[in-house]
Scaffold this active site. Sequence first.
Site, PDB file in Angstrom:
ATOM      1  N   LYS A   1     -47.374 -30.900  21.639  1.00 50.68           N
ATOM      2  CA  LYS A   1     -46.346 -31.396  20.712  1.00 50.68           C
ATOM      3  C   LYS A   1     -46.131 -32.898  20.907  1.00 50.68           C
ATOM      4  O   LYS A   1     -45.789 -33.613  19.966  1.00 50.68           O
ATOM      5  CB  LYS A   1     -45.043 -30.631  20.924  1.00 50.68           C
ATOM      6  CG  LYS A   1     -45.142 -29.149  20.551  1.00 50.68           C
ATOM      7  CD  LYS A   1     -43.754 -28.519  20.498  1.00 50.68           C
ATOM      8  CE  LYS A   1     -43.764 -27.029  20.763  1.00 50.68           C
ATOM      9  NZ  LYS A   1     -44.383 -26.209  19.750  1.00 50.68           N
TER      10      LYS A   1
ATOM     11  N   HIS B   1     -36.401 -17.636  18.609  1.00 51.63           N
ATOM     12  CA  HIS B   1     -37.152 -18.765  18.040  1.00 51.63           C
ATOM     13  C   HIS B   1     -38.466 -18.324  17.418  1.00 51.63           C
ATOM     14  O   HIS B   1     -39.399 -19.104  17.293  1.00 51.63           O
ATOM     15  CB  HIS B   1     -37.440 -19.845  19.096  1.00 51.63           C
ATOM     16  CG  HIS B   1     -36.205 -20.399  19.731  1.00 51.63           C
ATOM     17  ND1 HIS B   1     -35.253 -21.069  19.017  1.00 51.63           N
ATOM     18  CD2 HIS B   1     -35.774 -20.365  21.017  1.00 51.63           C
ATOM     19  CE1 HIS B   1     -34.282 -21.432  19.839  1.00 51.63           C
ATOM     20  NE2 HIS B   1     -34.572 -21.007  21.046  1.00 51.63           N
TER      21      HIS B   1
ATOM     22  N   GLU C   1     -35.464 -32.969  22.757  1.00 47.35           N
ATOM     23  CA  GLU C   1     -35.184 -33.213  21.345  1.00 47.35           C
ATOM     24  C   GLU C   1     -33.717 -32.988  21.094  1.00 47.35           C
ATOM     25  O   GLU C   1     -33.091 -32.154  21.747  1.00 47.35           O
ATOM     26  CB  GLU C   1     -35.964 -32.201  20.471  1.00 47.35           C
ATOM     27  CG  GLU C   1     -37.219 -32.748  19.876  1.00 47.35           C
ATOM     28  CD  GLU C   1     -37.983 -31.714  19.055  1.00 47.35           C
ATOM     29  OE1 GLU C   1     -37.397 -30.681  18.661  1.00 47.35           O
ATOM     30  OE2 GLU C   1     -39.174 -31.955  18.814  1.00 47.35           O
TER      31      GLU C   1
ATOM     32  N   ARG D   1     -54.371 -23.308  12.721  1.00 48.56           N
ATOM     33  CA  ARG D   1     -55.004 -21.994  12.534  1.00 48.56           C
ATOM     34  C   ARG D   1     -54.398 -21.316  11.317  1.00 48.56           C
ATOM     35  O   ARG D   1     -53.472 -21.853  10.706  1.00 48.56           O
ATOM     36  CB  ARG D   1     -54.720 -21.132  13.770  1.00 48.56           C
ATOM     37  CG  ARG D   1     -53.212 -21.087  14.031  1.00 48.56           C
ATOM     38  CD  ARG D   1     -52.845 -20.173  15.149  1.00 48.56           C
ATOM     39  NE  ARG D   1     -51.488 -20.394  15.607  1.00 48.56           N
ATOM     40  CZ  ARG D   1     -50.402 -19.863  15.087  1.00 48.56           C
ATOM     41  NH1 ARG D   1     -50.488 -19.066  14.049  1.00 48.56           N
ATOM     42  NH2 ARG D   1     -49.208 -20.129  15.578  1.00 48.56           N
TER      43      ARG D   1
HETATM   44  P1  ADP Z   1     -43.245 -23.003  18.736  1.00 44.75           P
HETATM   45  O1  ADP Z   1     -44.435 -23.814  19.128  1.00 44.75           O
HETATM   46  O2  ADP Z   1     -42.793 -22.097  19.799  1.00 44.75           O
HETATM   47  O3  ADP Z   1     -43.420 -22.380  17.401  1.00 44.75           O
HETATM   48  P2  ADP Z   1     -41.472 -24.933  17.411  1.00 44.75           P
HETATM   49  O4  ADP Z   1     -41.320 -26.358  17.809  1.00 44.75           O
HETATM   50  O5  ADP Z   1     -42.273 -24.671  16.190  1.00 44.75           O
HETATM   51  O6  ADP Z   1     -42.070 -24.113  18.636  1.00 44.75           O
HETATM   52  O7  ADP Z   1     -40.020 -24.292  17.233  1.00 44.75           O
HETATM   53  C1  ADP Z   1     -39.815 -22.922  17.026  1.00 44.75           C
HETATM   54  C2  ADP Z   1     -38.385 -22.687  16.536  1.00 44.75           C
HETATM   55  O8  ADP Z   1     -37.424 -23.169  17.481  1.00 44.75           O
HETATM   56  C3  ADP Z   1     -38.033 -23.393  15.239  1.00 44.75           C
HETATM   57  O9  ADP Z   1     -38.432 -22.655  14.112  1.00 44.75           O
HETATM   58  C4  ADP Z   1     -36.530 -23.506  15.346  1.00 44.75           C
HETATM   59  O10 ADP Z   1     -35.896 -22.287  15.037  1.00 44.75           O
HETATM   60  C5  ADP Z   1     -36.314 -23.772  16.830  1.00 44.75           C
HETATM   61  N1  ADP Z   1     -36.273 -25.227  17.124  1.00 44.75           N
HETATM   62  C6  ADP Z   1     -37.290 -26.003  17.538  1.00 44.75           C
HETATM   63  N2  ADP Z   1     -36.902 -27.282  17.708  1.00 44.75           N
HETATM   64  C7  ADP Z   1     -35.588 -27.341  17.383  1.00 44.75           C
HETATM   65  C8  ADP Z   1     -34.594 -28.386  17.367  1.00 44.75           C
HETATM   66  N3  ADP Z   1     -34.866 -29.635  17.726  1.00 44.75           N
HETATM   67  N4  ADP Z   1     -33.348 -28.057  16.961  1.00 44.75           N
HETATM   68  C9  ADP Z   1     -33.029 -26.786  16.615  1.00 44.75           C
HETATM   69  N5  ADP Z   1     -33.905 -25.770  16.621  1.00 44.75           N
HETATM   70  C10 ADP Z   1     -35.178 -26.014  17.004  1.00 44.75           C
HETATM   71  P1  ADP Z   2     -46.953 -18.204  13.408  1.00 46.66           P
HETATM   72  O1  ADP Z   2     -46.902 -19.476  14.216  1.00 46.66           O
HETATM   73  O2  ADP Z   2     -48.274 -17.881  12.831  1.00 46.66           O
HETATM   74  O3  ADP Z   2     -45.878 -18.163  12.423  1.00 46.66           O
HETATM   75  P2  ADP Z   2     -46.196 -16.893  15.866  1.00 46.66           P
HETATM   76  O4  ADP Z   2     -45.473 -18.097  16.348  1.00 46.66           O
HETATM   77  O5  ADP Z   2     -45.504 -15.600  15.918  1.00 46.66           O
HETATM   78  O6  ADP Z   2     -46.686 -17.022  14.378  1.00 46.66           O
HETATM   79  O7  ADP Z   2     -47.571 -16.805  16.659  1.00 46.66           O
HETATM   80  C1  ADP Z   2     -48.527 -15.844  16.321  1.00 46.66           C
HETATM   81  C2  ADP Z   2     -49.152 -15.273  17.555  1.00 46.66           C
HETATM   82  O8  ADP Z   2     -49.747 -16.271  18.339  1.00 46.66           O
HETATM   83  C3  ADP Z   2     -48.189 -14.554  18.470  1.00 46.66           C
HETATM   84  O9  ADP Z   2     -48.872 -13.470  19.041  1.00 46.66           O
HETATM   85  C4  ADP Z   2     -47.857 -15.602  19.512  1.00 46.66           C
HETATM   86  O10 ADP Z   2     -47.443 -14.986  20.706  1.00 46.66           O
HETATM   87  C5  ADP Z   2     -49.181 -16.304  19.632  1.00 46.66           C
HETATM   88  N1  ADP Z   2     -49.071 -17.710  19.996  1.00 46.66           N
HETATM   89  C6  ADP Z   2     -48.646 -18.725  19.219  1.00 46.66           C
HETATM   90  N2  ADP Z   2     -48.723 -19.898  19.861  1.00 46.66           N
HETATM   91  C7  ADP Z   2     -49.228 -19.632  21.077  1.00 46.66           C
HETATM   92  C8  ADP Z   2     -49.559 -20.431  22.218  1.00 46.66           C
HETATM   93  N3  ADP Z   2     -49.418 -21.755  22.227  1.00 46.66           N
HETATM   94  N4  ADP Z   2     -50.056 -19.802  23.307  1.00 46.66           N
HETATM   95  C9  ADP Z   2     -50.216 -18.464  23.290  1.00 46.66           C
HETATM   96  N5  ADP Z   2     -49.934 -17.675  22.261  1.00 46.66           N
HETATM   97  C10 ADP Z   2     -49.448 -18.229  21.174  1.00 46.66           C
END
Ligand code: ADP
Ligand code: ADP
Length: 494
Positions: free
Chosen positions: A117, A236, A201, A293
């Site tokens: 990130k 989340h 953040e 992906r």
């Molecule tokens: P991941 O890699 O686990 O998907 P993301 O950065 O996409 O992580 O964040 C996943 C979720 O966490 C977001 O959809 C949101 O609900 C919450 N989130 C992430 N960053 C923030 C933020 N700065 N403020 C509030 N909620 C957040």
């Molecule tokens: P999407 O990002 O496609 O909306 P998810 O955040 O639920 O969906 O991720 C889809 C799948 O990939 C889940 O099984 C989640 O546990 C896995 N996954 C996503 N990011 C990672 C990561 N950085 N490392 C390991 N598994 C991951």
Amino acid sequence: MKIKKILVANRGEIAIRVFKTAKKLGIKTVAVYSTADRNAPHVQMADEAVCIGEPPSNQSYLLGDKIIKVAQELGVDAIHPGYGFLSENANFSQKVDDASLIFIGPKPFAIKTMGSKLAAKEAVKKYKIPMVPGIDKAVLDPKEAIEIAKEIGFPILIKASAGGGGKGMRIVEKESELKSQMERAISEATSAFGDGSVFIEKYIESPRHIEIQILADSHGNVVHLFERECSIQRRHQKVVEEAPSAILTEAIRTKMGEAAVNVAKSCNYLGAGTVEFLMDAQMNFYFLEMNTRLQVEHPVTEWITGLDLVEEQIKIAQGEALSFSQSDLQIKGHAIELRVYAEDSLNDFMPSIGTLSTYKPPSGKNIRVDDGFKEGMEIPIYYDPMLSKLITYGKTRDEAIVKMIEAIDNYQVEGIETTLAFGKYVCQHAAFQSGQFDTHFVKDYYTPEVIHKHYNKEAEIAAKIALKMYIEERHLLKIPKHKSRAAIKNLFHK
Ligand code: ADP
Ligand code: ADP
Ligand code: MG
């Protein structure tokens, strides 16, 4: 080069999803599987299948070298990684390349950049993409973290740079909690992702998660396929997704689309990818991360655009140019997806394991079910607990919601708990129906007391309907009227 044989380095619904398109295109298919998936539908569906190891994913689905070897032995042209497992592993995509196979996805550089990130924020900087206030480098020293947090203002969010799937995030409300939460975040990130880098953040208070699907070919064309709203989450992680979002204006959609296309350009993106944004209550949007992906929720985009995203991925991977431009694309109708997880939504969404003693998914017009299980199967504990994805479509959002409720009612699952009832609760909730909700939907509305009341009310209605039907049809049972009256009385005196 035309791809003639694809190996899917994945399992379950996503392996089946890819096989479906491969078959449609006349491409041969190869499945790999662990011993836990010996009888799984994805194994049965493929033209060839190879067992690659024991159930834990680090002894099977994560064994990149072994999977590449299988591909070479079987004369495979391309590997599709699905999502999760090896899909965002730059090393794996490099090795696939080195083995003269096609990786259906972006190049290692893009995966690596967007997989961190922090590196992602760095890469998109020059395109002036709006970012969540915070720092863009790793912090290790709690004292430094406190200074930064004060500057940004509490509450803040500590995030793992390598995080994914909603893991590795900690909200910190006040200074006194920062040090301990930071230590926890670092140790969590180290054990889950092998990388303890964390950053800070600003915690956006009432955010919506809105993401943009993009497609980029090897001829320099990049388009976006509009947005998906994914704000209904627990831990989340998304549970309900829809396209389009109920609140986006055409002007903001265009702006977000352009920003997403620039994010893709910043890392020389190739293939299908998703740029995630957070949107605050004033409708300002901020870049969150890019997922390099196919996304779990891609079907809602397929439905509103009429495209097959896996087909586009395959065409791009074999060097074809996109057959459409941005101005050819249009949103048609509305689609909603519910992730049906094997989880007990009445008990904090804890995993619910067991055997699918009954499994009858709904079918019909405007209903799509992407699943990887059959009746009688056990849900393995080793993998993601997603049972299926239930997707519905309508000309309008209201129609898609009504269809979803009907489909949930016709989805029969016994033996385990699922998120089906939760999905119905969401669809029937005024906040969801009006489009006025954020990522705190579960925390704000889904309290155990409310739910129990909701279900008791439903049980009461169901009992009344059953009684009415019984009264209407009792002549079929040839029970004398006075006797059935006595039976009903009895029922109510119990
Ligand atoms: P991941 O890699 O686990 O998907 P993301 O950065 O996409 O992580 O964040 C996943 C979720 O966490 C977001 O959809 C949101 O609900 C919450 N989130 C992430 N960053 C923030 C933020 N700065 N403020 C509030 N909620 C957040
Ligand atoms: P999407 O990002 O496609 O909306 P998810 O955040 O639920 O969906 O991720 C889809 C799948 O990939 C889940 O099984 C989640 O546990 C896995 N996954 C996503 N990011 C990672 C990561 N950085 N490392 C390991 N598994 C991951
Ligand atoms: Mg994310």
